[in-house]
Enzyme design. Structure first.
Site, PDB file in Angstrom:
ATOM      1  N   GLU A 269       0.877  -1.175   0.000  1.00 28.06           N
ATOM      2  CA  GLU A 269       0.000   0.000   0.000  1.00 28.06           C
ATOM      3  C   GLU A 269       0.909   1.218   0.000  1.00 28.06           C
ATOM      4  O   GLU A 269       1.424   1.626   1.035  1.00 28.06           O
ATOM      5  CB  GLU A 269      -0.917  -0.007   1.231  1.00 28.06           C
ATOM      6  N   CYS A 303      -2.956   8.631   2.734  1.00 32.54           N
ATOM      7  CA  CYS A 303      -2.639   8.094   1.408  1.00 32.54           C
ATOM      8  C   CYS A 303      -3.770   8.396   0.440  1.00 32.54           C
ATOM      9  O   CYS A 303      -3.559   8.423  -0.781  1.00 32.54           O
ATOM     10  CB  CYS A 303      -2.370   6.594   1.490  1.00 32.54           C
TER      11      CYS A 303
END
Length: 494
Positions: A269, A303
Site C-alpha cells: 500500500e 494516502c
C-alpha cells in the site's frame, strides 16, 4: 508522573510507564536491547514526558521469530471460529480503552482528536468484521473429468505474516492486516513506525492481555519498535511468507524486490496522488465540502488525500471561490483542542519538505491562491494551500505529503479521465456528477484506473467492507474487506 502535565496522565491507563518503555513484545515477554529513543509531540516538538522507548535489536528480532515459528504450529490448528472469538475479545479490549488510545494517537501522530478516536474505532470495526469472516473461509467443490470424482479447493494459513505500518495510520493499517491474518490462522509480526512507538506499545499490551487470558502463546502476536534495520530483517526473512508494507513507493519497491528475491509475497500500500473531478452538472456545495475534507484532513498526510482537483471550466471559478472562503476558516492548532481542524505535520522534516515543495511548485509555474507558508512558532504547522497549475507540470505527478491541493481545469469528461490517469499512482479517485452516463463510464474499463473509484463522495474514507488498495505505483495490494483474506492464505486443490 512528577511534574508532567495533567494532560498526559491518561497514558498510565493504557500501560505506558512514567520512565522508559520496553518497545518489543517477543515470545510473550516485553524486552528491548536496541537504541533508546524519544518520541516528539508534533504540536510543539518537545519530548513527551513518558515517551522514551527501547527499540528492538536484531537479537530481539531473532528471539521473536523463533518463538513465532513455534506459536504458528499451535495457532493454525485452532478452529477458525475460535480464532475469530479471540479477535472479538481483542476488539472488546480496544473498545474499553478507545478514548485513551485515540488521544494517544492524536498526541503522538498529530491528527485531530476526532480522527485519532475514529482510527482506533476502525480497528475495532475490523475486529468485528473478522469475527464474521472466521466462519466464511470457504473453499470450493469443482467438477472433475474423472468418473465418480470431484475436486476440492481449500484454504490454509501461510504461517507468519509481517506487517510494516506507517506513521500516518499507525492503528488502522494494522487492523486491516492483522485482524484478517489472525482469523486466517497466521501469527503476526508487526513493526510499527519508528516515530509512533507509544501507540505500538499500547495496542500490543491490550492484544497481549487477551492472548494471556486465553492461555495462548504470546508469540501469536509479535510487535517491535524499530527502524529500517528491523524492517529489512522482516523483508529478508524466509520464515515470513507474506510481508504487508505501507509507505512510500520508493521504499515499497525496495521491499518488493527484497521479498521477491526469496520468492516471498508482498502486499503493498504505497503512494497516492488522488484526484476529484467536478463536472459541470455537479452539486457544487457538496463537492466543495468534500474537497475540503479530503484535502485538509490529517494535514494532507492520508494516502487517500485529495491532491488534484479537476474542475470543469464552467464551474472552475465558482468552486474555487467556495473553497478559498472555506480554507480561510480552517482552524490550525493543537490537535487535542476542541475546534481544531488542521493539526501539525508529523515531523520537522515534513515541514521542511512542505516549504521546499512550494518553491518547486512556483518554479514550475504554480500560482499560490491561498496558504503556501509554514506557520511560525513551535510545532510543525503549515497553512492549507491551493495551487493553480498546469496538469503538465512535473510536480503534479509527485506526492507532496502535506495539505497542498492542485487546481486543474478541463473541458470534457474524456480529458478529465485522461488527467486523472496520467500520474504514476493509482489509489483513489472520485467524480462529482449527476449524469448516469458519466458515472458508468467512470467506473468502467475506460474510466478511472485507480483501485478506489468513488462517485459523489471524497477520495478518502474507504469503508472496511470493501477491498482497500490501488494500482500502478500504489502497489496493487488489497486489504480489509471483500476477498482480501485470500492473500493471507494458501490455496490447496485436491
Amino acid at each position: 508522573m512528577g511534574s508532567a502535565s495533567k494532560e498526559y496522565e491518561f497514558l498510565s491507563e493504557i500501560g505506558l510507564s512514567s520512565s522508559h518503555n520496553l518497545g518489543n513484545y517477543v515470545g510473550g515477554k516485553w524486552l528491548g536491547n536496541g537504541p533508546l529513543v524519544s518520541t516528539l509531540n508534533p504540536a510543539n516538538n518537545q519530548v513527551l514526558p513518558i515517551a522514551q522507548v527501547v527499540e528492538a535489536s536484531l537479537e530481539d528480532y531473532e528471539i521473536g521469530l523463533k518463538a513465532c515459528e513455534e506459536a504458528a504450529k499451535t495457532w493454525m490448528q485452532v478452529p477458525a471460529p475460535k480464532r475469530g472469538d479471540i479477535v472479538r475479545q481483542i476488539g472488546d479490549a480496544l473498545r474499553s480503552k478507545l478514548d485513551y488510545l485515540g488521544r494517544l494517537l492524536s498526541l503522538e501522530m498529530g491528527k485531530i482528536l476526532a480522527e485519532g478516536i475514529g482510527e482506533v474505532q476502525e480497528v475495532i470495526d475490523m475486529c468485528d468484521f473478522a469475527v464474521g469472516l472466521s466462519r466464511q473461509l470457504n473453499g470450493s467443490v469443482i467438477p472433475s473429468e474423472r468418473p465418480n470424482h470431484m475436486m476440492l479447493e481449500m484454504w490454509n494459513p501461510l504461517g507468519i505474516v509481517g506487517v510494516i505500518t506507517a506513521f500516518n495510520f499507525p492503528c488502522a493499517v494494522l487492523g486491516w492486516n492483522a485482524c484478517i491474518a489472525l482469523v486466517c490462522g497466521n501469527c503476526v509480526v508487526w513493526k510499527g513506525a519508528p516515530t509512533t512507538p507509544l501507540i505500538t506499545i499500547a495496542m500490543t499490551k491490550l492484544v497481549a492481555e487477551v492472548l494471556e487470558k486465553n492461555h495462548l502463546p504470546g508469540a501469536i502476536f509479535t510487535a517491535m519498535c524499530g527502524g529500517a534495520e528491523i524492517g529489512e530483517a522482516i523483508a529478508k526473512d524466509t520464515r515470513i511468507p507474506l510481508v504487508s508494507f505501507t509507505g512510500s513507493s520508493k521504499v515499497g519497491l525496495t521491499v518488493q524486490q527484497t521479498v521477491s528475491a526469496r520468492s516471498g509475497k508482498t502486499l503493498l500500500e504505497l503512494s497516492g496522488n488522488n484526484a476529484i473531478i467536478v463536472m459541470d452538472d455537479a452539486d457544487i456545495q457538496l463537492a466543495a465540502r468534500s474537497v475540503l475534507f479530503a484535502a485538509v484532513g490529517t494535514a494532507g498526510q492520508r494516502c487517500t488525500t485529495c491532491r488534484r482537483l479537476l474542475l470543469h471550466e464552467s464551474v472552475y471559478d465558482k468552486v474555487l471561490e467556495q473553497l478559498l472562503t472555506s480554507y480561510k476558516q480552517v482552524k490550525i492548532g493543537d490537535p487535542l483542542e476542541k475546534g481544531t481542524l488542521l493539526g501539525p505535520l508529523h515531523t520537522p522534516e515534513s515541514k521542511k519538505n512542505f516549504e521546499k515543495g512550494i518553491e518547486v511548485i512556483k518554479s514550475q509555474g504554480g500560482k499560490v491562491l491561498t496558504g503556501g507558508k509554514a506557520v511560525e512558532g513551535e510545532g510543525n504547522f503549515v497553512e492549507p494551500t491551493i495551487i493553480e497549475i498546469s496538469s503538465d507540470a512535473a510536480v503534479v505527478k509527485e506526492e507532496l505529503f502535506a495539505p497542498v491541493l492542485y487546481a486543474l481545469k478541463f473541458k470534457t469528461f474524456e480529458e478529465a479521465v485522461a488527467i486523472n490517469n496520467s500520474v504514476p499512482q493509482g489509489l483513489s479517485s472520485s467524480i462529482f456528477t449527476r449524469s448516469p452516463d458519466n458515472i458508468f463510464k467512470w467506473i468502467g474499463p475506460m474510466g478511472s484506473d485507480c483501485g478506489i473509484v468513488n462517485v459523489n463522495i471524497p477520495t478518502n474514507g474507504a469503508e472496511i467492507g470493501g477491498a482497500f488498495g490501488g494500482e500502478k505505483a500504489t502497489g496493487g495490494g488489497r486489504e480489509a474487506g471483500s476477498d482480501s483474506w485470500k492473500q493471507y492464505m494458501r490455496r490447496s486443490t485436491w
